[in-house]
Design a protein around this motif. Sequence first.
Motif, short mmCIF file in Angstrom:
data_model
loop_
_atom_site.label_atom_id
_atom_site.label_comp_id
_atom_site.label_asym_id
_atom_site.label_seq_id
_atom_site.Cartn_x
_atom_site.Cartn_y
_atom_site.Cartn_z
N THR A 111 0.83 -1.20 0.00
CA THR A 111 0.00 0.00 0.00
C THR A 111 0.87 1.25 0.00
O THR A 111 0.62 2.18 -0.77
N ASP A 112 1.88 1.28 0.85
CA ASP A 112 2.79 2.44 0.91
C ASP A 112 3.51 2.64 -0.42
O ASP A 112 3.62 3.76 -0.92
N THR A 113 3.99 1.56 -1.00
CA THR A 113 4.70 1.64 -2.29
C THR A 113 3.79 2.19 -3.38
O THR A 113 4.19 3.07 -4.15
N GLU A 114 2.57 1.69 -3.45
CA GLU A 114 1.64 2.13 -4.48
C GLU A 114 1.19 3.57 -4.24
O GLU A 114 1.03 4.34 -5.19
N ARG A 115 1.00 3.96 -3.00
CA ARG A 115 0.64 5.35 -2.70
C ARG A 115 1.75 6.30 -3.13
O ARG A 115 1.49 7.35 -3.73
N LYS A 116 2.99 5.94 -2.83
CA LYS A 116 4.12 6.77 -3.23
C LYS A 116 4.23 6.85 -4.75
O LYS A 116 4.52 7.91 -5.31
N TYR A 117 3.98 5.73 -5.42
CA TYR A 117 4.04 5.72 -6.89
C TYR A 117 3.00 6.67 -7.47
O TYR A 117 3.30 7.45 -8.38
N ILE A 118 1.77 6.59 -6.98
CA ILE A 118 0.69 7.44 -7.51
C ILE A 118 1.04 8.91 -7.33
O ILE A 118 0.92 9.71 -8.26
N ALA A 119 1.46 9.28 -6.13
CA ALA A 119 1.78 10.68 -5.84
C ALA A 119 2.97 11.15 -6.68
O ALA A 119 2.95 12.26 -7.26
N GLN A 120 4.01 10.33 -6.79
CA GLN A 120 5.20 10.72 -7.55
C GLN A 120 4.88 10.82 -9.04
O GLN A 120 5.32 11.75 -9.72
N ARG A 168 -6.49 7.22 -16.81
CA ARG A 168 -5.64 6.47 -15.88
C ARG A 168 -6.29 6.36 -14.51
O ARG A 168 -6.16 5.33 -13.84
N ILE A 169 -7.01 7.39 -14.09
CA ILE A 169 -7.73 7.33 -12.81
C ILE A 169 -8.79 6.24 -12.87
O ILE A 169 -8.87 5.38 -11.98
N GLU A 170 -9.60 6.25 -13.92
CA GLU A 170 -10.68 5.27 -14.04
C GLU A 170 -10.15 3.85 -14.14
O GLU A 170 -10.68 2.93 -13.51
N ILE A 171 -9.10 3.64 -14.93
CA ILE A 171 -8.53 2.30 -15.07
C ILE A 171 -7.92 1.85 -13.75
O ILE A 171 -8.10 0.71 -13.32
N GLY A 172 -7.22 2.75 -13.08
CA GLY A 172 -6.61 2.40 -11.79
C GLY A 172 -7.65 2.05 -10.74
O GLY A 172 -7.49 1.07 -10.00
N LEU A 173 -8.71 2.82 -10.67
CA LEU A 173 -9.75 2.53 -9.68
C LEU A 173 -10.52 1.26 -10.04
O LEU A 173 -10.88 0.49 -9.15
N HIS A 174 -10.75 1.03 -11.31
CA HIS A 174 -11.50 -0.15 -11.72
C HIS A 174 -10.71 -1.43 -11.45
O HIS A 174 -11.23 -2.38 -10.88
N TYR A 175 -9.45 -1.46 -11.89
CA TYR A 175 -8.64 -2.67 -11.75
C TYR A 175 -7.86 -2.73 -10.43
O TYR A 175 -7.24 -3.74 -10.14
N ARG A 176 -7.88 -1.64 -9.67
CA ARG A 176 -7.16 -1.54 -8.40
C ARG A 176 -5.65 -1.73 -8.62
O ARG A 176 -4.95 -2.31 -7.79
N ILE A 177 -5.16 -1.23 -9.74
CA ILE A 177 -3.74 -1.28 -10.08
C ILE A 177 -3.33 0.14 -10.45
O ILE A 177 -3.85 0.70 -11.40
N TYR A 231 -0.49 1.18 -11.69
CA TYR A 231 0.47 1.26 -12.78
C TYR A 231 -0.26 1.20 -14.12
O TYR A 231 -1.31 0.56 -14.23
N PRO A 232 0.29 1.85 -15.15
CA PRO A 232 -0.38 1.81 -16.45
C PRO A 232 -0.43 0.39 -17.00
O PRO A 232 0.54 -0.36 -16.87
N ARG A 233 -1.55 0.04 -17.59
CA ARG A 233 -1.69 -1.28 -18.18
C ARG A 233 -0.92 -1.31 -19.49
O ARG A 233 -1.07 -0.44 -20.33
N PRO A 234 -0.09 -2.33 -19.69
CA PRO A 234 0.72 -2.38 -20.92
C PRO A 234 -0.13 -2.75 -22.13
O PRO A 234 -1.20 -3.32 -22.01
N THR A 235 0.37 -2.40 -23.27
CA THR A 235 -0.26 -2.84 -24.51
C THR A 235 0.58 -3.97 -25.06
O THR A 235 1.81 -3.95 -24.96
N TYR A 236 -0.06 -4.94 -25.61
CA TYR A 236 0.65 -6.10 -26.13
C TYR A 236 0.58 -6.06 -27.65
O TYR A 236 -0.30 -6.61 -28.27
#
Length: 118
Positions: free
Chosen positions: A30-39, A67-76, A78-83
Amino acid sequence: MSRSDVLSLYRRVLGIARSWTAQSALPHDTDTERKYIAQEARTLFRQNQQITDPESIKRCIEECEARIEIGLHYRIPYPRPTYLPPMGLATQKGRKLRAQQRLRKQAKPVYLQSHDET
């Protein structure tokens, strides 16, 4: 979009960062992801601070909202990669690598526009 709308969006992202909980529910994650979002928010908003073109501002805001909507929906956070493989787009006979790169750039989703090609 006005300056107040952009600042409101920035505050929204920082608010999400403060209230974020990782999917694993582990405090360290949780701390790591919070820092990532803020940074990430600080970096991208400062990087785009000097943009004055209304169309560019609109694209940046659309990317942020996506990015907000995708992050909240998937609870991730980080940006989702494209394949898409490097030469995976359909080619016409005789197309050059430059044309492939242009097509890859056009195929890039809105939520990854601020990320460089890896």
